[in-house]
Design an enzyme around this catalytic site. Structure first.
Site, PDB file in Angstrom:
ATOM      1  N   LEU A  26      -2.688  -1.125  14.538  1.00 43.00           N
ATOM      2  CA  LEU A  26      -2.170  -1.363  15.876  1.00 43.00           C
ATOM      3  C   LEU A  26      -2.346  -0.140  16.768  1.00 43.00           C
ATOM      4  CD1 LEU A  26       1.108  -3.235  14.869  1.00 43.00           C
ATOM      5  CD2 LEU A  26      -1.094  -4.224  15.515  1.00 43.00           C
ATOM      6  N   GLY A  27      -3.129   0.831  16.270  1.00 36.50           N
ATOM      7  CA  GLY A  27      -3.357   2.040  17.053  1.00 36.50           C
ATOM      8  C   GLY A  27      -2.089   2.827  17.296  1.00 36.50           C
ATOM      9  N   ASP A  80       0.829  -1.199   0.000  1.00 36.32           N
ATOM     10  CA  ASP A  80       0.000   0.000   0.000  1.00 36.32           C
ATOM     11  C   ASP A  80       0.865   1.252   0.000  1.00 36.32           C
ATOM     12  OD1 ASP A  80      -2.923   1.133   0.729  1.00 36.32           O
ATOM     13  OD2 ASP A  80      -1.411   2.260   1.855  1.00 36.32           O
ATOM     14  N   GLN A  87     -10.834   2.045   2.933  1.00 33.44           N
ATOM     15  CA  GLN A  87      -9.694   1.977   3.834  1.00 33.44           C
ATOM     16  C   GLN A  87      -9.901   3.010   4.945  1.00 33.44           C
ATOM     17  OE1 GLN A  87      -5.153   3.170   3.319  1.00 33.44           O
ATOM     18  NE2 GLN A  87      -5.641   1.459   1.958  1.00 33.44           N
ATOM     19  N   TYR A 144       2.313  10.037   0.082  1.00 34.06           N
ATOM     20  CA  TYR A 144       3.480   9.491   0.779  1.00 34.06           C
ATOM     21  C   TYR A 144       4.784   9.904   0.088  1.00 34.06           C
ATOM     22  CZ  TYR A 144       0.009   6.238   2.790  1.00 34.06           C
ATOM     23  OH  TYR A 144      -1.083   5.672   3.402  1.00 34.06           O
ATOM     24  N   ASN A 168       4.429  -9.321  11.984  1.00 33.47           N
ATOM     25  CA  ASN A 168       3.097  -8.870  11.577  1.00 33.47           C
ATOM     26  C   ASN A 168       2.383  -9.827  10.623  1.00 33.47           C
ATOM     27  OD1 ASN A 168       3.359  -6.596  13.160  1.00 33.47           O
ATOM     28  ND2 ASN A 168       3.914  -5.231  11.474  1.00 33.47           N
ATOM     29  N   GLN A 215       8.175  -9.823   9.780  1.00 29.60           N
ATOM     30  CA  GLN A 215       7.869 -11.229  10.015  1.00 29.60           C
ATOM     31  C   GLN A 215       6.811 -11.373  11.100  1.00 29.60           C
ATOM     32  OE1 GLN A 215       9.329 -14.039   8.277  1.00 29.60           O
ATOM     33  NE2 GLN A 215       7.461 -14.847   9.209  1.00 29.60           N
ATOM     34  N   ASN A 239     -11.449   6.495   4.031  1.00 27.30           N
ATOM     35  CA  ASN A 239     -11.967   7.492   4.969  1.00 27.30           C
ATOM     36  C   ASN A 239     -13.378   7.968   4.617  1.00 27.30           C
ATOM     37  OD1 ASN A 239      -9.494   7.798   6.681  1.00 27.30           O
ATOM     38  ND2 ASN A 239      -8.629   8.411   4.713  1.00 27.30           N
ATOM     39  N   HIS A 247      -8.232   9.053  -1.544  1.00 27.85           N
ATOM     40  CA  HIS A 247      -7.606   8.984  -0.224  1.00 27.85           C
ATOM     41  C   HIS A 247      -8.496   9.563   0.880  1.00 27.85           C
ATOM     42  CE1 HIS A 247      -3.296   8.939   1.664  1.00 27.85           C
ATOM     43  NE2 HIS A 247      -4.202   8.500   2.502  1.00 27.85           N
TER      44      HIS A 247
END
Length: 276
Positions: free
Chosen positions: A186-187, A42, A157, A47, A238, A236, A136, A105
């Site tokens: 994962l916040g 992604d 997303q 970015y 994740n 690895q 969003n 986005h």
């Protein structure tokens, strides 16, 4: 690897998010992610690393058809005159051919939704992407967008983690057969991974708190996640979540945490979020 089937798209449930990755670090992390087993990558115009993501893909030597690559067009560029040219710049920067998924986005309240959705559809006819979707979007916006779109939307997303309920959005995604892909799954670490409910489950399963959270997400029907990291060891960790399952009690206990509704990403241009 779990695959999410969504309106013709087949989206690997765990992807590699590349936000904040730059230069050779980005190239190397993308190549390493692919070597580790990731098949969903992604990126986004915002970015500023699409070129490096593409280089990482080529460096890995993998067959392009084995990957599912997503990029996103920033909210300022989703008008009729801008979306297709911006998407073309994205595809040119990646230099791997058409992307698998192109997303808006963020919505833009100053541009009619129908205008943006029509322009998004044009990216398919221009052979810039195989599938289209959004990011969003609220549940109401998702209902509107799916009704407007000639081609099926395949994804919304959104921010999603154990401290933020997305019940309304997830219900809308399921209504329209869309995947819901979690960013910041994962916040952003910290309090989420330190929570006793999650830590206790991790101890019982011999897993890390991050693995418990990602497993909780991908066990939900139609939900995937795109954790990001600049640490090769975390890559690895994740993705190593397919050899165990949470109990119903563990799943319910983590889900109960979502009613804290602690949103991390809430810029000034964000829509009026769903309450749940």
């Amino acid at each position: 690897m779990k695959i999410i089937e969504a309106n013709g798209a087949r989206i690997p449930a765990i992807g590699f998010g590349t936000y904040t990755l730059e230069g050779e670090t980005c190239v190397d992390m993308v190549a390493t992610a692919i070597e580790t087993g990731y098949r969903h990558l992604d990126t986004a115009r915002m970015y500023g690393n699409e070129k490096e993501v593409g280089e990482g893909i080529r460096k890995s030597g993998i067959d392009r058809e084995e990957l599912f690559v997503t990029t996103k067009v920033w909210w300022t560029d989703i008008g009729e005159a801008d979306l297709v040219p911006t998407a073309r710049k994205a595809v040119d920067a990646l230099n791997i051919g058409a992307v698998d998924l192109l997303l808006i986005h963020w919505p833009n309240h100053e541009i009619a939704l129908e205008e943006s959705i029509d322009a998004l559809n044009a990216t398919i006819s221009e052979a810039l992407t195989k599938h289209i979707g959004v990011a969003n979007f609220t549940s109401a916006m998702l209902d509107e967008a799916t009704a407007m779109s000639a081609a099926p939307l395949v994804c919304n997303q959104v921010e999603y983690h154990p401290f933020l309920s997305q019940d309304a959005v997830l219900s809308a995604c399921r209504r329209h057969d869309l995947a819901m892909i979690a960013y910041s799954p994962l916040g952003q670490g910290g309090d989420v991974l330190g929570n006793s409910v999650i830590r206790d489950a991790a101890e019982r399963h011999g897993k890390t708190p991050a693995q418990i959270v990602l497993r909780w997400e991908i066990e939900q029907d139609g939900v995937g996640a795109i954790p990001r990291t600049s640490n090769p060891d975390r890559l690895q960790e994740n993705i190593d979540i397919f050899d165990f399952a949470l109990t119903e009690a563990e799943h319910e206990a983590i889900t109960a945490l979502t009613h804290r509704r602690e949103r991390l990403v809430d810029p000034s241009f964000a829509p009026h979020w769903d309450r749940a």
